[in-house]
Design an enzyme around this catalytic site. Structure first.
Site, PDB file in Angstrom:
ATOM      1  N   PHE A 149     -19.678  -8.434 -29.043  1.00 49.95           N
ATOM      2  CA  PHE A 149     -21.224  -8.155 -29.454  1.00 49.95           C
ATOM      3  C   PHE A 149     -21.440  -8.381 -31.048  1.00 49.95           C
ATOM      4  O   PHE A 149     -22.457  -8.491 -31.489  1.00 49.95           O
ATOM      5  CB  PHE A 149     -21.828  -6.679 -28.995  1.00 49.95           C
ATOM      6  CG  PHE A 149     -21.145  -5.620 -30.078  1.00 49.95           C
ATOM      7  CD1 PHE A 149     -21.711  -5.418 -31.144  1.00 49.95           C
ATOM      8  CD2 PHE A 149     -19.622  -5.058 -29.960  1.00 49.95           C
ATOM      9  CE1 PHE A 149     -21.284  -4.547 -32.250  1.00 49.95           C
ATOM     10  CE2 PHE A 149     -19.546  -4.231 -30.771  1.00 49.95           C
ATOM     11  CZ  PHE A 149     -20.041  -3.906 -32.008  1.00 49.95           C
ATOM     12  N   LYS A 173     -19.713 -16.677 -21.676  1.00 46.87           N
ATOM     13  CA  LYS A 173     -19.857 -15.478 -21.064  1.00 46.87           C
ATOM     14  C   LYS A 173     -20.107 -14.576 -22.203  1.00 46.87           C
ATOM     15  O   LYS A 173     -19.174 -14.025 -22.999  1.00 46.87           O
ATOM     16  CB  LYS A 173     -18.799 -14.814 -20.291  1.00 46.87           C
ATOM     17  CG  LYS A 173     -19.246 -13.824 -19.243  1.00 46.87           C
ATOM     18  CD  LYS A 173     -19.631 -12.581 -19.809  1.00 46.87           C
ATOM     19  CE  LYS A 173     -18.748 -11.581 -20.470  1.00 46.87           C
ATOM     20  NZ  LYS A 173     -19.459 -10.604 -21.109  1.00 46.87           N
ATOM     21  N   GLU A 176     -22.524  -8.610 -22.962  1.00 47.24           N
ATOM     22  CA  GLU A 176     -23.851  -8.086 -22.213  1.00 47.24           C
ATOM     23  C   GLU A 176     -24.571  -6.907 -23.146  1.00 47.24           C
ATOM     24  O   GLU A 176     -25.657  -6.625 -22.689  1.00 47.24           O
ATOM     25  CB  GLU A 176     -23.474  -7.387 -20.892  1.00 47.24           C
ATOM     26  CG  GLU A 176     -22.464  -5.941 -21.209  1.00 47.24           C
ATOM     27  CD  GLU A 176     -21.261  -6.440 -21.230  1.00 47.24           C
ATOM     28  OE1 GLU A 176     -20.827  -7.590 -21.879  1.00 47.24           O
ATOM     29  OE2 GLU A 176     -20.019  -5.635 -20.631  1.00 47.24           O
ATOM     30  N   ARG A 177     -24.285  -6.835 -24.401  1.00 45.55           N
ATOM     31  CA  ARG A 177     -24.997  -5.885 -25.255  1.00 45.55           C
ATOM     32  C   ARG A 177     -25.929  -6.491 -25.968  1.00 45.55           C
ATOM     33  O   ARG A 177     -27.031  -6.156 -26.353  1.00 45.55           O
ATOM     34  CB  ARG A 177     -24.319  -5.249 -26.218  1.00 45.55           C
ATOM     35  CG  ARG A 177     -23.191  -4.237 -25.348  1.00 45.55           C
ATOM     36  CD  ARG A 177     -22.250  -3.626 -26.290  1.00 45.55           C
ATOM     37  NE  ARG A 177     -21.168  -3.329 -25.691  1.00 45.55           N
ATOM     38  CZ  ARG A 177     -19.819  -3.202 -26.241  1.00 45.55           C
ATOM     39  NH1 ARG A 177     -19.673  -3.107 -27.444  1.00 45.55           N
ATOM     40  NH2 ARG A 177     -18.732  -2.686 -25.541  1.00 45.55           N
ATOM     41  N   SER A 226     -11.971  -7.149 -28.474  1.00 43.06           N
ATOM     42  CA  SER A 226     -11.053  -5.862 -28.692  1.00 43.06           C
ATOM     43  C   SER A 226      -9.658  -6.428 -28.215  1.00 43.06           C
ATOM     44  O   SER A 226      -9.526  -7.133 -27.188  1.00 43.06           O
ATOM     45  CB  SER A 226     -11.516  -4.755 -28.002  1.00 43.06           C
ATOM     46  OG  SER A 226     -11.456  -5.002 -26.755  1.00 43.06           O
ATOM     47  N   CYS A 281     -15.018  -7.786 -37.564  1.00 50.62           N
ATOM     48  CA  CYS A 281     -13.529  -7.604 -37.370  1.00 50.62           C
ATOM     49  C   CYS A 281     -12.706  -8.006 -38.793  1.00 50.62           C
ATOM     50  O   CYS A 281     -11.464  -7.907 -38.950  1.00 50.62           O
ATOM     51  CB  CYS A 281     -13.101  -8.878 -36.644  1.00 50.62           C
ATOM     52  SG  CYS A 281     -13.324 -10.635 -37.056  1.00 50.62           S
ATOM     53  N   GLU A 384      -8.576   1.111 -34.891  1.00 50.74           N
ATOM     54  CA  GLU A 384      -9.934   0.439 -35.352  1.00 50.74           C
ATOM     55  C   GLU A 384     -11.225   1.478 -34.784  1.00 50.74           C
ATOM     56  O   GLU A 384     -11.558   1.823 -33.912  1.00 50.74           O
ATOM     57  CB  GLU A 384     -10.054  -0.889 -34.610  1.00 50.74           C
ATOM     58  CG  GLU A 384     -11.181  -1.618 -34.954  1.00 50.74           C
ATOM     59  CD  GLU A 384     -11.400  -3.064 -34.179  1.00 50.74           C
ATOM     60  OE1 GLU A 384     -11.174  -3.019 -33.209  1.00 50.74           O
ATOM     61  OE2 GLU A 384     -11.738  -4.165 -35.249  1.00 50.74           O
TER      62      GLU A 384
HETATM   63  P1  NAD Z   1     -15.067  -6.005 -26.248  1.00 53.40           P
HETATM   64  O1  NAD Z   1     -13.491  -6.484 -26.022  1.00 53.40           O
HETATM   65  O2  NAD Z   1     -15.466  -4.793 -25.615  1.00 53.40           O
HETATM   66  O3  NAD Z   1     -15.927  -7.046 -25.575  1.00 53.40           O
HETATM   67  C1  NAD Z   1     -15.679  -8.566 -25.726  1.00 53.40           C
HETATM   68  C2  NAD Z   1     -16.062  -9.266 -24.393  1.00 53.40           C
HETATM   69  O4  NAD Z   1     -15.035  -8.965 -23.517  1.00 53.40           O
HETATM   70  C3  NAD Z   1     -17.436  -9.210 -23.889  1.00 53.40           C
HETATM   71  O5  NAD Z   1     -17.986 -10.392 -23.635  1.00 53.40           O
HETATM   72  C4  NAD Z   1     -17.006  -8.174 -22.860  1.00 53.40           C
HETATM   73  O6  NAD Z   1     -18.123  -8.476 -21.707  1.00 53.40           O
HETATM   74  C5  NAD Z   1     -15.885  -8.509 -22.269  1.00 53.40           C
HETATM   75  N1  NAD Z   1     -15.214  -7.325 -21.552  1.00 53.40           N
HETATM   76  C6  NAD Z   1     -15.227  -6.057 -21.992  1.00 53.40           C
HETATM   77  N2  NAD Z   1     -14.464  -5.460 -21.275  1.00 53.40           N
HETATM   78  C7  NAD Z   1     -13.893  -6.113 -20.166  1.00 53.40           C
HETATM   79  C8  NAD Z   1     -12.791  -5.925 -19.358  1.00 53.40           C
HETATM   80  N3  NAD Z   1     -12.334  -4.939 -18.995  1.00 53.40           N
HETATM   81  N4  NAD Z   1     -12.527  -7.142 -18.456  1.00 53.40           N
HETATM   82  C9  NAD Z   1     -13.024  -8.376 -19.087  1.00 53.40           C
HETATM   83  N5  NAD Z   1     -13.705  -8.590 -20.075  1.00 53.40           N
HETATM   84  C10 NAD Z   1     -14.311  -7.504 -20.623  1.00 53.40           C
HETATM   85  O7  NAD Z   1     -15.353  -6.225 -27.767  1.00 53.40           O
HETATM   86  P2  NAD Z   1     -16.859  -5.736 -28.444  1.00 53.40           P
HETATM   87  O8  NAD Z   1     -16.894  -4.379 -28.396  1.00 53.40           O
HETATM   88  O9  NAD Z   1     -17.597  -6.435 -27.790  1.00 53.40           O
HETATM   89  O10 NAD Z   1     -16.323  -6.183 -29.990  1.00 53.40           O
HETATM   90  C11 NAD Z   1     -15.525  -5.743 -30.840  1.00 53.40           C
HETATM   91  C12 NAD Z   1     -14.328  -6.143 -30.783  1.00 53.40           C
HETATM   92  O11 NAD Z   1     -14.010  -7.340 -31.247  1.00 53.40           O
HETATM   93  C13 NAD Z   1     -13.418  -5.371 -32.002  1.00 53.40           C
HETATM   94  O12 NAD Z   1     -12.078  -4.964 -31.750  1.00 53.40           O
HETATM   95  C14 NAD Z   1     -13.346  -6.424 -33.010  1.00 53.40           C
HETATM   96  O13 NAD Z   1     -12.341  -6.455 -33.771  1.00 53.40           O
HETATM   97  C15 NAD Z   1     -13.089  -7.563 -32.146  1.00 53.40           C
HETATM   98  N6  NAD Z   1     -13.379  -8.792 -32.926  1.00 53.40           N
HETATM   99  C16 NAD Z   1     -12.522  -9.886 -33.342  1.00 53.40           C
HETATM  100  C17 NAD Z   1     -12.581 -11.019 -34.029  1.00 53.40           C
HETATM  101  C18 NAD Z   1     -11.597 -11.742 -34.383  1.00 53.40           C
HETATM  102  O14 NAD Z   1     -12.037 -13.053 -34.879  1.00 53.40           O
HETATM  103  N7  NAD Z   1     -10.307 -11.256 -34.387  1.00 53.40           N
HETATM  104  C19 NAD Z   1     -14.094 -11.144 -34.145  1.00 53.40           C
HETATM  105  C20 NAD Z   1     -15.129 -10.467 -33.705  1.00 53.40           C
HETATM  106  C21 NAD Z   1     -14.880  -9.291 -33.265  1.00 53.40           C
END
Ligand code: NAD
Length: 499
Positions: A149, A173, A176-177, A226, A281, A384
């Protein structure tokens, strides 16, 4: 209530699964739209459209594919205000920061205009008697990406721009937020000349992600989000024979040496720790003050800056420093972790717990928090937080500070603030973290370098954007050719060597 769509085969299509996610306006706490959550059948429909469109797109010469990217850059500039407003409305970040989100993605698109040069192969004339050998980079076919998101414009563009310019079809994909900007980007790519089916947006949750992971046509999966989800997608995707790159969470340390300019260090920390409400991140979440008195000198400068941060909705204008966090659940998690910090003995040097914004009482605003005397065993150090919470750790020596950054399970970004070249050089060489800043608090590499962390912040071999992206989104094929005039008579039974 607005009902959002998928973007499949060149058209907005309504969700058919009957499942939806609420999309909030984080500043007011109101549900402003419903995001459809795709079923396996809806994902399969997008994959079929991608599979049908991709071969003709791969056959378009790279220069023409690059021209689509040129036009897309123009359209991003044309619609910048519209994109930023839609982004802020769903994410909550300020308008200037939302424009930055679009621009850092746009820079990757600009880099992709160099595709004809990047995709040139290798050729060896006369590799053996009458034998020529050449290697070419071919598109993978149908590719997919799952994005978080926190950068709803930049991170999709990190993925789909190189994928598409290499001749692939791409299924996005998004989170969804905040799905509106990804849908707008798909429309703009088509206006720029991408054929239908080459960039599609399928909204959804775990069901849509699993449909990607299990689909045999999809050749590669990119993920940013994450760490637990990154680990899951990497394991499943690899087990299913896909090429996978996953980028996970972070806990970025900034080492402040005693010789650093404390005003500069405090300015850096306030921007890198609290910008975008800490939902980056590459945010700095740990300030490591080295040596006697350094933390006191730092906090003397830092505390007033943190106390006077302006927190508000994006509609309040450009002088807001940061906005709300993305959901009520994110806010509750931040508040829970802050409480663990207090319970486990850290000193709350700036207490944002009572923060309230008149007229926005239901918004997901979190006041700025600054902890001092944090130790590595505390939850606020280990996990985090992804919110406007900065932890200060006091250490005696440079080696202690380096060890802290190195021992943490995450290894996305880090920084050192010092005037001493030797120390900075030593730090950059020895630290086991993927992106390092020397007097730069958020060292996000530009589009023509690559982006990626180490340790639990990454799963896979290749980084985002830069030359790595062209490797990730293509396969190498090497052809060895000989014309009949070079053939010897009779069969050859030993492995040929070129004499
Ligand atoms: P998230 O992991 O909750 O969601 C990321 C994606 O995964 C979304 O599209 C979501 O729909 C999907 N998802 C969520 N739960 C799932 C599941 N159980 N099974 C399969 N898919 C699922 O992350 P977020 O809250 O959207 O973003 C924040 C996180 O992203 C933080 O941990 C941040 O550090 C990380 N991030 C990392 C980078 C990097 O380059 N390393 C960059 C940006 C964000």
């Amino acid at each position: 209530m607005q009902e959002l769509t998928h973007y499949i085969n060149g058209a907005h299509v309504k969700g058919t699964s009957g499942r939806f996610a609420d999309v909030y306006n984080p500043a007011t706490g109101e549900v402003q739209a419903k995001c459809p959550l795709a079923s396996v059948a809806e994902m399969d429909q997008a994959v079929a459209a991608a599979e049908a469109a991709q071969p003709a797109w791969a056959a378009v010469n790279p220069q023409r594919r690059a021209r689509v990217m040129m036009k897309f850059v123009d359209l991003l500039h044309r619609d910048m205000d519209k994109l930023a407003e839609a982004l802020s409305r769903e994410h909550g970040k300020t308008l200037p920061d939302a424009k930055g989100d679009v621009i850092r993605g746009l820079e990757v698109v600009e880099y992709c205009i160099g595709a004809p040069q990047m995709l040139k192969g290798d050729f060896t004339d006369s590799a053996g008697p009458g034998i020529d050998m050449y290697s070419m980079r071919q598109a993978l076919g149908v590719t997919a990406g799952i994005t978080p998101f926190n950068f709803p414009a930049m991170i999709p563009m990190w993925m789909f721009a190189p994928a598409i310019v290499c001749g692939n079809a791409f299924i996005l994909k998004p989170s969804e937020r905040d799905p509106s900007v990804p849908l707008m980007l798909a429309e703009l790519m088509e206006e720029a000349g991408a054929p239908k089916g080459i960039l599609q947006v399928v909204n959804g949750d775990k069901e849509a992600v699993d449909a990607i992971l299990q689909n045999e046509v999809i050749q590669s999966v990119g993920f940013v989000g994450s760490t637990p989800i990154a680990a899951y997608i990497y394991a499943e995707g690899c087990a299913n024979g896909k090429r996978v790159q996953c980028f996970g969470g972070a806990k970025n340390h900034m080492i402040i040496m005693p010789d650093a300019d404390m005003t500069q260090a405090a300015d850096a920390l306030v921007g890198a720790g609290y910008g975008a409400a800490g939902e980056r991140c590459m945010a700095i979440s740990v300030a490591v003050a080295v040596g006697d008195g350094t933390a006191d000198r730092l906090l003397e400068k830092l505390v007033p800056k943190v106390e006077t941060l302006k927190v508000g909705p994006y509609t309040s204008g450009d002088d807001v420093d940061y906005g709300p966090v993305v959901t009520a659940a994110a806010k509750a998690n931040i508040e829970r972790l802050v409480q663990t910090g207090i319970d486990q003995g850290a000193t709350l040097a700036v207490d944002g717990r009572d923060f309230k914004l008149q007229g926005y009482e239901d918004g997901f605003f979190v006041g700025p928090h600054l902890f001092d005397n944090v130790t590595p065993d505390m939850d606020i150090y280990k996990h985090e937080i992804f919110g406007p919470v900065l932890s200060t750790v006091r250490v005696d020596t440079y080696e202690d500070g380096l060890k802290l950054a190195m021992d943490h399970e995450y290894g996305n970004g880090t920084a050192i603030f010092t005037r001493d070249g030797d120390t900075a050089r030593d730090f950059a060489n020895r630290v086991n973290v993927g992106m390092v800043g020397v007097n730069v608090p958020i060292p996000v590499p530009l589009a023509y370098h690559t982006f990626g962390g180490w340790k639990k912040s990454v799963f896979g071999d290749l980084n985002q954007h830069g030359p790595d992206a062209f490797k990730f989104y293509t396969r190498t094929k090497t052809v060895t050719s000989r014309w009949p005039s070079g053939l010897k008579e009779g069969g050859e039974f030993s492995i040929p060597v070129m004499e």
